[in-house]
Design a protein around this motif. Sequence first.
Motif, short mmCIF file in Angstrom:
data_model
loop_
_atom_site.label_atom_id
_atom_site.label_comp_id
_atom_site.label_asym_id
_atom_site.label_seq_id
_atom_site.Cartn_x
_atom_site.Cartn_y
_atom_site.Cartn_z
N ARG A 1 59.38 -20.48 23.76
CA ARG A 1 58.21 -19.66 23.53
C ARG A 1 56.96 -20.19 24.21
O ARG A 1 56.91 -21.35 24.60
CB ARG A 1 57.94 -19.50 22.04
CG ARG A 1 58.45 -20.60 21.14
CD ARG A 1 58.07 -20.31 19.78
NE ARG A 1 56.90 -19.47 19.99
CZ ARG A 1 55.94 -19.28 19.14
NH1 ARG A 1 56.02 -19.82 17.99
NH2 ARG A 1 54.92 -18.55 19.42
N THR A 2 55.98 -19.32 24.33
CA THR A 2 54.66 -19.72 24.81
C THR A 2 53.65 -19.36 23.72
O THR A 2 53.93 -18.50 22.88
CB THR A 2 54.24 -18.95 26.09
OG1 THR A 2 54.42 -17.56 25.83
CG2 THR A 2 55.08 -19.35 27.28
N ASP A 3 52.49 -20.01 23.76
CA ASP A 3 51.44 -19.65 22.81
C ASP A 3 50.99 -18.21 23.03
O ASP A 3 50.95 -17.73 24.16
CB ASP A 3 50.23 -20.57 23.00
CG ASP A 3 50.42 -21.90 22.29
OD1 ASP A 3 51.44 -22.06 21.58
OD2 ASP A 3 49.54 -22.76 22.44
N VAL A 4 50.63 -17.55 21.93
CA VAL A 4 50.12 -16.18 22.03
C VAL A 4 48.74 -16.20 22.68
O VAL A 4 47.86 -16.97 22.29
CB VAL A 4 50.02 -15.53 20.63
CG1 VAL A 4 49.32 -14.18 20.71
CG2 VAL A 4 51.40 -15.40 20.01
N VAL A 5 48.57 -15.37 23.70
CA VAL A 5 47.27 -15.21 24.37
C VAL A 5 46.66 -13.87 23.96
O VAL A 5 45.47 -13.76 23.71
CB VAL A 5 47.47 -15.25 25.91
CG1 VAL A 5 46.15 -14.98 26.61
CG2 VAL A 5 48.05 -16.59 26.32
N GLU A 60 43.81 -14.92 17.93
CA GLU A 60 42.78 -15.41 17.01
C GLU A 60 42.95 -16.92 16.90
O GLU A 60 43.78 -17.41 16.14
CB GLU A 60 42.97 -14.77 15.63
CG GLU A 60 42.68 -13.29 15.58
CD GLU A 60 41.19 -12.99 15.51
OE1 GLU A 60 40.39 -13.93 15.33
OE2 GLU A 60 40.85 -11.80 15.63
N ARG A 61 42.17 -17.65 17.67
CA ARG A 61 42.38 -19.09 17.76
C ARG A 61 41.87 -19.84 16.53
O ARG A 61 42.38 -20.91 16.19
CB ARG A 61 41.72 -19.65 19.02
CG ARG A 61 42.47 -19.20 20.25
CD ARG A 61 41.99 -19.81 21.54
NE ARG A 61 42.92 -19.43 22.61
CZ ARG A 61 42.96 -18.20 23.13
NH1 ARG A 61 42.15 -17.25 22.70
NH2 ARG A 61 43.86 -17.92 24.07
N PRO A 94 47.65 -18.39 18.15
CA PRO A 94 48.54 -18.78 19.27
C PRO A 94 49.91 -19.30 18.85
O PRO A 94 50.88 -19.16 19.60
CB PRO A 94 47.73 -19.88 19.97
CG PRO A 94 46.30 -19.53 19.68
CD PRO A 94 46.29 -18.93 18.31
N SER A 95 50.04 -19.86 17.66
CA SER A 95 51.31 -20.43 17.22
C SER A 95 52.31 -19.37 16.75
O SER A 95 53.48 -19.67 16.54
CB SER A 95 51.07 -21.42 16.07
OG SER A 95 50.53 -20.72 14.97
N MET A 96 51.85 -18.12 16.57
CA MET A 96 52.71 -17.06 16.02
C MET A 96 53.47 -16.34 17.13
O MET A 96 53.40 -16.70 18.30
CB MET A 96 51.86 -16.05 15.24
CG MET A 96 51.07 -16.65 14.10
SD MET A 96 52.14 -17.31 12.80
CE MET A 96 50.90 -17.95 11.67
N VAL A 97 54.20 -15.31 16.74
CA VAL A 97 54.94 -14.49 17.70
C VAL A 97 54.32 -13.09 17.71
O VAL A 97 54.20 -12.45 16.65
CB VAL A 97 56.43 -14.40 17.30
CG1 VAL A 97 57.16 -13.38 18.16
CG2 VAL A 97 57.08 -15.77 17.40
N THR A 150 41.32 -3.07 17.34
CA THR A 150 41.02 -3.76 16.08
C THR A 150 42.31 -3.96 15.31
O THR A 150 43.04 -3.00 15.04
CB THR A 150 40.06 -2.91 15.22
OG1 THR A 150 38.89 -2.65 16.00
CG2 THR A 150 39.67 -3.63 13.94
N TYR A 151 42.60 -5.20 14.96
CA TYR A 151 43.86 -5.51 14.28
C TYR A 151 43.76 -5.12 12.80
O TYR A 151 42.80 -5.49 12.12
CB TYR A 151 44.17 -7.00 14.42
CG TYR A 151 45.55 -7.34 13.95
CD1 TYR A 151 46.67 -6.86 14.61
CD2 TYR A 151 45.75 -8.14 12.82
CE1 TYR A 151 47.95 -7.16 14.18
CE2 TYR A 151 47.02 -8.46 12.39
CZ TYR A 151 48.12 -7.95 13.08
OH TYR A 151 49.39 -8.24 12.63
N MET A 152 44.78 -4.38 12.31
CA MET A 152 44.75 -3.89 10.92
C MET A 152 45.63 -4.73 9.99
O MET A 152 45.57 -4.58 8.79
CB MET A 152 45.27 -2.45 10.85
CG MET A 152 44.75 -1.51 11.91
SD MET A 152 43.14 -0.88 11.48
CE MET A 152 43.58 0.27 10.19
#
Length: 323
Positions: free
Chosen positions: A66-70, A93-94, A103-106, A150-152
């Motif tokens: 995996r890579t960090d979420v950008v 959301e850092r 970044p650590s999530m999927v 916008t994230y819900m």
Amino acid sequence: MTAMACQVQERNDAFVQGQLWLDDEHNMINAHGGGLMYHDGIYYWYGECKQGETVLRENSTWECYRTDVVGISCYSSKDLLHWHNEGIVLAAERADSMHDLHPSMVVERPKVIYNARTGKFVMWMHIDSPDYSKACAGVAVSDSPTGQFTYMGSFRPNGEMSRDQTLFVDDDGRAYQVCSSEDNATMYVHLLSDDYLRPTETLTRNLVDKYREAPAVFKHGGKYYLLTSGCSGWDPNMADIAVADSMLGKWTQLGNPCVGEDADKTFYGQSTYVQPVVGKPGVYVAMFDRWNKTDLPDSRYLWLPLTFEDGKPKIIWNDGWMF
Ligand code: GAL
């Protein structure tokens, strides 16, 4: 010319398979596991922006690279060949390590649809914990196709697992989320609410215990088609296409639609979306990711023609083609 430069897609008059594909500013197009949306004469391409180091997660029962979420990137085009980078439309959301978009999530397989009733652009995506045990769908909304979204938040649709996923809007305006559920064993179809933000209680279980992933849905000649991959992580496997008379109807598997060398490995690709070419009835672009699992940002794209022969869908290998 360096070896890398040789691989750059320089022919701008054709879809060239598996090569570096550059946008109009000569940067690599970075939109993996993505999907398209056509709106007001423009195609938008949303996908996972993959950057930085690829890491193999320790103590995983499978090869969890995996890579960090950008964030989710967006590109725009009038012809599906020449793309302009619209930037990150939903950013990681850092600051909050518990946030779905940390970044650590999927955050995978984003798809965007337009809701004509509300005038909103609605994104659904696969949200997971670093070990993929959360198995949720996330939803984000925007007033414009180029964001910001916008994230819900995230949830399990109807309380059921949701991993690889796609969206489909039917001609009657009803929208559906299609996702790998039951630990990827079974494909679920959830009818969405009128605002496309939630599932309704109407759902179907399909391809039960077939372990299909990477769903892509399109409609042709009044029938619905569901292109999927098998379930082997980043490694390629054999595609399948299923057909149904309605989105909530019974899906019948038709077998592997791919034709050509390495068709049994989906040409070393994995499905992500099927786009009807606007103004050319019966012409479809089948989009695949060719993952590079040890260097995920260097994953490539296969965009192949999907045609019908004797009423059956076929995806025939073609090095470089244009509709
Ligand atoms: C694939 C899936 C990808 C990604 C990958 C992780 O099967 O289609 O979207 O989740 O597994 O290994």
